[in-house]
Every structure is written in C-alpha cells, then in structure tokens.
Design a protein around this motif. Structure first.
Motif, PDB file in Angstrom:
ATOM      1  N   ASN A 353       0.807  -1.213   0.000  1.00 38.69           N
ATOM      2  CA  ASN A 353       0.000   0.000   0.000  1.00 38.69           C
ATOM      3  C   ASN A 353       0.847   1.273   0.000  1.00 38.69           C
ATOM      4  O   ASN A 353       0.352   2.333  -0.373  1.00 38.69           O
ATOM      5  CB  ASN A 353      -0.979  -0.006   1.180  1.00 38.69           C
ATOM      6  CG  ASN A 353      -2.310  -0.609   0.781  1.00 38.69           C
ATOM      7  OD1 ASN A 353      -2.971  -0.105  -0.110  1.00 38.69           O
ATOM      8  ND2 ASN A 353      -2.686  -1.712   1.424  1.00 38.69           N
ATOM      9  N   LEU A 355       3.150   1.651  -2.060  1.00 42.64           N
ATOM     10  CA  LEU A 355       3.400   1.853  -3.487  1.00 42.64           C
ATOM     11  C   LEU A 355       2.264   2.606  -4.165  1.00 42.64           C
ATOM     12  O   LEU A 355       2.433   3.138  -5.260  1.00 42.64           O
ATOM     13  CB  LEU A 355       3.586   0.497  -4.175  1.00 42.64           C
ATOM     14  CG  LEU A 355       4.804  -0.298  -3.727  1.00 42.64           C
ATOM     15  CD1 LEU A 355       4.730  -1.717  -4.254  1.00 42.64           C
ATOM     16  CD2 LEU A 355       6.080   0.379  -4.212  1.00 42.64           C
ATOM     17  N   LEU A 356       1.137   2.649  -3.494  1.00 42.05           N
ATOM     18  CA  LEU A 356      -0.025   3.311  -4.079  1.00 42.05           C
ATOM     19  C   LEU A 356       0.273   4.800  -4.299  1.00 42.05           C
ATOM     20  O   LEU A 356      -0.118   5.375  -5.313  1.00 42.05           O
ATOM     21  CB  LEU A 356      -1.219   3.137  -3.136  1.00 42.05           C
ATOM     22  CG  LEU A 356      -2.590   2.923  -3.735  1.00 42.05           C
ATOM     23  CD1 LEU A 356      -2.598   1.846  -4.777  1.00 42.05           C
ATOM     24  CD2 LEU A 356      -3.568   2.577  -2.624  1.00 42.05           C
ATOM     25  N   THR A 357       0.932   5.430  -3.357  1.00 41.35           N
ATOM     26  CA  THR A 357       1.136   6.879  -3.498  1.00 41.35           C
ATOM     27  C   THR A 357       2.590   7.314  -3.341  1.00 41.35           C
ATOM     28  O   THR A 357       2.932   8.409  -3.748  1.00 41.35           O
ATOM     29  CB  THR A 357       0.325   7.655  -2.440  1.00 41.35           C
ATOM     30  OG1 THR A 357       0.846   7.350  -1.147  1.00 41.35           O
ATOM     31  CG2 THR A 357      -1.134   7.311  -2.480  1.00 41.35           C
TER      32      THR A 357
END
Lengths: 506, 358
Positions: A353, A355-357
């Motif tokens: 998660n 890596l999401l932002t």
C-alpha cells in the motif's frame, strides 16, 4: 420509577476469537430516559447493542425488557419485543420512495394510502418533516435518517437504539433530532444513544454508561461533568491537548480558481466555480454535510478528476491537466475519506500500500521497477512514526482497525513531506486516541511549512484544527472566514443548515 | 444443517489445492461418465492422462505436448494479466485467428522471397493483427462503455468468417488446384516455424510461450504497472487514486492479450497447421481461459495448467483412436475441469460450517 426499568442488562459477556468484546456489562435504562452509551471505537458499544437487537447472541449474562427475559434469536424477534434501532449506515433503496422504503422494513405493511397517512401523522407529531412520496435518492442525509427513524416509530418501540446518529447531520439538523428524541422520551420511550461526541451527550442525555475495553467503567449524569472529565473516563487517562502553536501563514502555495466540474456519476455532485487560496503553514477547514461535493473536490485536487486548464495551481504551476502521479511529484498529496478501497487496497499488505502513493517521492519505484525492500522500510517507518498497531508491514490493510489504518494512510502522505496535503474526513470512525494523533500530525505538518486542507463533517475537528473555515454546499464553496470567534450556529448557517428546517409539504 | 460462512482470509494451501482437487474430481466424474457409457473407466482415464506420456505411443505424443501447450500458455499469460485487472477478454480465439491471417499474409505476399526478415516480420504482423482485433473491444468499451466480454466474444465469429473468406478467396493457393486453403508455409523455408530440436515438438511458439511466462511474471510482481493492474482488479478506486487511468488499463490489457493470442495464431499457422483454412481456429483461445483460471492467473500456474490441458487434447485423441471414445470427450473433460474448479473455488472464499439449529 427504577423498578419499572424498560431495559436491564445483567452481567452481559461476549467473546470473539482473541477479543473479549463485552465483559460483565450491567446497566439499566429507565422509561423516558435518553441514555448514552459512551466509549471509544472498540470499547464494545456496537457488540452490546447488536445483542440487544438480536444480531449477536451473548455468551453469558441476561437481559430484561419490560420485565420479561430478553434473548432475541434475530432482529425480527427483537422488534416484536419492542426494540427498534437506527443504524449509522442507512439501509434504504435510492430508487424507491420514502413510503416504499418504510413498507419494505415492516412485517405487515398497511395499504399504501393508510401507510402514507400514518407516516404523515408520525412526522407531524414528532417534528420530522418528510414527504412520503419523495424518492430517497433526492433526500439529504438528515432526511434519510428521518426515514429510518419514522420506520422505527411506526412499530411503537419501547426501546429505541440510535447508533452515532449525528455524524451525518448539520448542527441544525442535529438540534431537530434531539427535539424529536426528547418528545419521544417524554411519551415514555427509552432511548439508548451511542456516541463519542461528548458535547451533545452532555447537553441532551439524562444518563451515561461509559464503556472501556468491553467493561462498564462508570455511570454518571453527563450534565454534571465537563467534556474533559467524560473524555478522561472514556480513554482512561488525560487527553493530551492539541498543540496549535508555532505556525504562521507564508506564501501562497495552492490556488484553485473557478473550478467547475460536472458530476462524475449520477449520484455525484457537480462542483460550481470553487475558488480557494492556501498559504504555507495554514490549515484551511472545509465543512459540509456529506454528499455536497467533498469527494469530488478531493478528486479534483488529487488528480483523479482532471479539470479545465488554469483551475489548479501549485506554487504557480498549472496542475489542472495532470494526473495523480504528476501532482504527487509536484508536491500536492491527498488522502481520501474511504480508507478501505480508496486510500488503501484492502487485500494488499501495508508494504504494497505504500506503493499506491509514495512510489515517486520516496524512491520506491524507479523507472517502473518496484524496490520492495525500500517499500517495506518506508512502511515500517510509517508504522513506527505514527504508532500503527499491527503485527508488521506484511499485514493486509483490511486486517487493521479503522483508527490504525487511518494513521497509516495519513502517515504515508505526511511522511512524504508534501507541499500541500488535502485530507477528507481524516478521523471518521476513528477512536479518540488515534484521532488526536492524526490531528496533531496535520498541525505539525503545517508548522513545518506545508499547507493543509481538511475536509470534514466534524465541526469540532474543523474548529480545533483550521485557521480559516469555508463551507461546501451543493458543490459551492463559501468564502473563507477566520475560525477564531466563529460559533457553531454561524457555521451551521454557512453549511446551509436551513436545509429541511421548514415543515415539509405533505 | 450445513451453511457457507465467508472467509476473511484464504489459506495459501487452498489456493494450490483447489486446482488439484478440480483435476481429481474431473477424473472421477469423467470415469463415472465413461462407465455409464459402457467403457472401462480406469482404462479410459489411463489412456487420457497416462499413456500420452508413458504409454506405447509416447514417443509420438510427447512432442505433441509442447505443440499443444505452447499456444495455450502464450494466450493464457496475456489473458491472465487482464483478468487480474478485471478486464475480461473472452475473444482470444478471434485474436488468434486474425493474428494467423495477418502473419500469414506477410509470408504469402513475400512468397517466394528467401530473405531472413520474413519470419520475424510475420511474428510482428501476427502480434499486430491480434493487438488490433483486441483494440476493437477496448475502444468500444472506452468510448461507449460497451461490455468487452460480449464484444470480444462476438468478434470471434466475425474472425471465423474472415478466415473462411480468406481460405476460399484472397489467400487461396493459386497452385492448389482450386482446393480451399492457402499455400502451405511448412514448404516455404523463409516463412516456416519448424521444430527447433528434433523430437521435442519445440518450435518458436514454445520459446515465445516461455518468454511470455517470464515476462508476465516480471510484469506482475516486479513492475509498477503490474502492481497497478492488481490494484485495479481488487480496488478500482484505489488504483484510480494511485494514478491509473482505467481507459489506459483497458487498452493495455486487451492489447497485450490480443497481441499474444495473435502471435500464438501465427506460430500455429506457420508451424503445425501450415496453412490458412476456414478451420484455423481450433479452440485454443477458449481453452486458454480455462488454463488461466486453472493456473490461478499466476504465470507458473499457467505453465502447469497449459501442460495439463494439452494432455487432455492429446489423451482425448488417443482415446478416440484406441478405445473409440467419442470426439467430444476432450470438450467434456475441459468443461468439467472448469466447472469443478469454479465449484471448489467457493472454498477459497467461504468455509463450510455446521449450524446448530436453535
């Protein structure tokens, strides 16, 4: 009076694997009493009322309703015994009318016309303006709640359970609700009122049972205590006061100019020439009842929705046509309201998660290649810095409690050192301790020279955090006003609190 | 009373166990079916699953394993990427046919030139043809919201008509005495896709399938685009928030799976099949859907599942020859396999509980 208790719980206990949700819970609700169940998220309030409403069965202890033993096998049995409940999340069909929705929830609905008359009668009696012929999709959150309440009242309940009813209401709508509850109580109905909002409990409830860690820790008359003492009882210790110091408004960071955007979906809200200016070190609060364009405004700022050129400028650079990744690289970050499924992927680990932002700003992704070790290290850093309670970065996001996941999501953005951070409902459904941590981190971020926009329905939160306040109403953003000296009443009017105040045309 | 309770987490073991259980259940149910039809069930199952590998004719049928598995694996690798993102390309069969036609078109246009570039150009043309056929449902979905499931499926039948037209019309072999079908590319060295190592069945398609397995594994587990694809499949809003444009993803996934299917078609037409006929599509595109799911949409799983399904093709043919089993046997087996897989998959999402009735 005491012997004629409407409801009595005696030593109720309930265990889930690994958790003692309720332990020896005893309390009594008298007729005509508005009785508050107060406690942090996870204190066991929901489990307790689910048992009363027949959704969950207690492991031990007993309940008494109107002098009869009460152990409902399902909600239908509970309703038959005289218990009604209004849930936090409504179960209404958008496409149907008010009357049709109410009929669906009844065991033996009367003919349509008679039902409409009874709805009109009840809404008149209790000051709940509502037109039975309207479609639910056109109703505000406050009006939807009235549908649920009327559905309950038509069963003539002896005990009415309300689960955090004011979280979706404007102050004026909340006042209207309390007036209704008081009328009901005066007719002898007992009301069990679940909330963690201390002020409204202090003003409106006759009695409060305080739960912590599944046990009753205290029972008191909330009117005799300050909000501070109640909070201390609830969390079991002093709350650290929020530190607002050390910030000063600097240069303009973010400018939004004449941002208009059609509604992205049929249920969405169009944004209508929204304009705002945000300076370094400043927190701008945006209030409003859900469904007035909050999600759309966040999406337009995060880049999920692209807008016309020249509408969104970060430090003079036009980002209107840029997507989320380019905006993050430029320093404009966001944290949406819905933690599970929007701000985080429920099935993914915390490492994934990040890596999401955080791919670009934290160097977790280089030339498209994922650096998993770096992602894991960053997840661990967020977990440590924001006190996220979890076995480790490999845990799936959905396995975290709401408060912990929210700390992770906010931490993930804050630790990327944004120039501007936009958050929507940063503490919704989060326990008091986590909420305080999240708020403090936003203040600290502003102190370090970033600009922060807080979109929230929690007015206390906005007053606590923001320097300036604007209201979002049907996609329009009001002019900002300094928060100092602003009263709840003034805010309510800014929010379009007059909404639904006139008697409905029946 | 027995009821199903949703699981919060899927045990890793079950992920692997359910495909195995599905295969076993297929063997049992298939055996029962054969027994009812009056065949010896044990012999039939042995003929289908054992004899192609270790039986008397194994030296003939073993190379067939790679020949049949290669297109299945190549196509399924591409499909699985899209399936992970929730983009359902059901029309790989059509993209396979178009890829075969466009690839063969290069060869037929160049005939009888002997240059080295011809075969690589055919591969590119095959991939491009499949890609273009896959872009039709992609664009229709992006522009008009049309379901890519229906559009891609219906385009299979269009592709089949085009293949028939080609075989009887523009591509008909001028030296073929009026017989339908194109020149045989096996007899055109610069354009043929021969067995690379004698006796293995390995042609360029096998190499491509192995490369596709590696590439999709790399994409899905190491590259940010694969991460975005997985995110979009399980939480579309979160993927959007991360910066994924759904339209781009639709085009990427349908384009990729189309290109790989098109390549598979080219390798087949330039190799084992040899020519464009009206029966160029033999169902690999549909069977690959089973392969993708049986392989859990994972590259390694797809590799194994592709080999297994290839086995059912070969074993089914063998059973036809030696035991007179009906020709539909293979399809029944493949259908049962998918059916049991989906059935057992329920167990990955639910667990069975006994309710104590009050």
């Amino acid at each position: 009076m005491i012997d004629a208790a409407v409801f009595q719980a005696k030593g109720i206990g309930k265990s889930y694997p690994g958790v003692r949700a309720n332990d020896g819970v005893s309390f009594t609700v008298a007729p005509g009493e508005i009785h508050a169940l107060l406690g942090e998220n996870g204190a066991g309030k929901s489990t307790l009322v689910k048992m009363i409403y027949g959704l969950v069965r207690p492991d031990d202890g007993e309940m008494v309703l109107n002098g009869q033993p009460h152990h409902p096998a399902d909600p239908r049995a509970a309703r038959a015994a005289g218990v009604a409940m209004v849930f936090q999340h409504f179960s209404l069909f958008d496409a149907l009318t008010v009357a049709e929705n109410i009929a669906l929830g009844m065991e033996n609905p009367p003919p349509r016309r008679e039902l409409s008359d009874r709805i009109a009668q009840v809404s008149q009696d209790f000051g709940l303006p509502l037109n039975p012929a309207r479609r639910v999709v056109t109703l505000s959150a406050g009006e939807r709640q009235r549908v649920e309440i009327i559905r309950c009242l038509l069963q003539n309940p002896r005990l009415l359970i309300m689960d955090e009813p004011t979280s979706v209401l404007t102050p004026q709508e909340a006042e209207l609700l309390f007036a209704t509850l008081r009328k009901l109580a005066d007719q002898g109905t007992a009301i069990l009122y679940i909330s963690h909002k201390l002020e409204e409990i202090r003003t409106h409830c006759d009695r409060a049972t305080i739960l912590r860690g599944g046990r009753v820790v205290d029972s008191c008359d909330p009117r005799e205590h300050s909000a501070r003492t109640l909070a201390a009882m609830m969390v079991g210790g002093e709350m650290r006061p929020i530190d607002r110091s050390g910030r000063q408004a600097g240069d303009v960071l973010l400018q939004v100019r004449a941002l208009s955007q059609p509604a992205p979906t049929a249920e969405g809200t169009a944004l209508k020439s929204v304009a705002l200016t945000l300076r370094a070190g400043e927190i701008l609060g945006i209030g409003g009842v859900a469904g007035n364009g909050q999600d759309e405004l966040l999406a337009a700022l995060s880049g999920e929705i692209r807008s016309a050129p020249g509408t969104i400028l970060l430090e003079g650079a036009d980002l209107s046509r840029h997507g989320p990744e380019a905006r993050r690289s430029a320093g404009l970050l966001a944290a949406p309201e819905d933690r599970l499924g929007h701000a985080a992927v429920p099935d993914f680990s915390l490492t994934d998660n990040t890596l999401l932002t955080a791919g670009a700003r934290k160097g977790l992704v280089r030339k498209g290649m994922i650096d998993r070790a770096a992602a894991r290290a960053f997840a661990e850093a967020v977990i440590r810095a924001f006190d996220v309670r979890t076995p480790g970065p490999g845990t799936a996001a959905k396995a975290l409690s709401g408060g912990n996941l929210q700390k992770f999501v906010i931490g993930r953005e804050v630790m990327q050192a944004p120039r501007v951070l936009v958050v929507n409902q940063p503490t919704w459904g989060v326990d008091a301790g986590a909420a305080a941590a999240v708020r403090q981190s936003l203040l600290d971020l502003a102190r370090s020279g970033a600009g922060v926009i807080v979109i929230s329905q929690d007015l206390d939160e906005l007053l606590e955090l923001s320097d300036r306040f604007c209201a979002l109403n049907e996609g329009r953003l009001s002019a900002p006003r300094p928060t100092d000296g602003l009263t709840l009443d003034q805010i309510g009017l800014m929010l379009g609190g007059a909404h639904g105040m006139e008697v409905a045309h029946l | 009373m027995i009821r199903l309770v949703p699981r919060s987490d899927t045990p890793a073991l079950l992920q692997v166990a359910t495909p195995v259980m599905a295969v076993l259940a297929t063997m049992i149910a298939g055996g029962i079916l054969f027994a009812i039809m009056g065949y010896d069930p044990v012999a039939a199952i042995k003929t289908i699953f054992w004899d192609p590998l270790f039986g008397l004719a194994a030296s003939y049928s073993r190379p067939q394993l790679l020949v049949k598995a290669a297109p299945l694996i190549l196509i399924a690798s591409g499909l699985a990427v899209g399936f992970r993102a929730g983009i359902w390309n059901i029309g790989a069969e059509g993209q396979y046919i178009i890829g075969a036609i466009t690839g063969a078109a290069v060869a037929l246009a160049a005939y009888p030139a002997p240059e080295m570039w011809i075969f690589p150009a055919m591969v590119i043309a095959g991939a491009a043809g499949g890609w273009a056929w896959g872009m039709i449902p992609a664009l229709l979905r992006n522009w008009f919201g049309a379901s890519e499931i229906l559009v891609s499926l219906m385009l299979v039948y269009v592709a089949q008509r085009i293949a028939a037209w080609m075989a009887f019309g523009p591509m008909r072999n001028p030296e073929g005495f009026g017989m339908p079908g194109s020149r045989n590319l096996q007899q055109y060295p610069a354009a043929s896709n021969p067995e690379l190592i004698a006796g293995t069945g390995a042609h360029w398609g096998v190499v491509a399938a192995a490369a596709a397995v590696l590439a999709t594994w790399f994409l899905m587990s190491r590259h940010i685009r694969g991460f975005h694809i997985r995110a979009a499949g399980t939480a579309p809003r979160a993927a959007r928030f991360a910066g994924v444009r759904p339209e781009t993803l639709v085009a990427f996934c349908l384009g990729l799976s189309g290109a790989l299917a098109g390549m598979a078609g080219l390798f087949e037409v330039a190799g084992p099949a040899g020519q464009i006929t009206d029966k160029v599509g033999v169902g690999y595109g549909f069977t690959a859907i089973i392969v993708a799911f049986l392989g859990r949409l994972h590259p390694v799983g797809i590799l194994l599942a592709g080999l297994l399904l290839a086995l059912t093709y070969i074993g089914g043919e063998l059973a036809q020859l030696t035991m007179n089993l009906p020709a539909a046997t293979v399809q029944v087996f493949q259908g049962m396999l998918l059916f049991f897989l989906l059935g057992f998959d329920l167990l990955t999402r639910y667990r069975i509980a006994r309710r104590v009735t009050a």
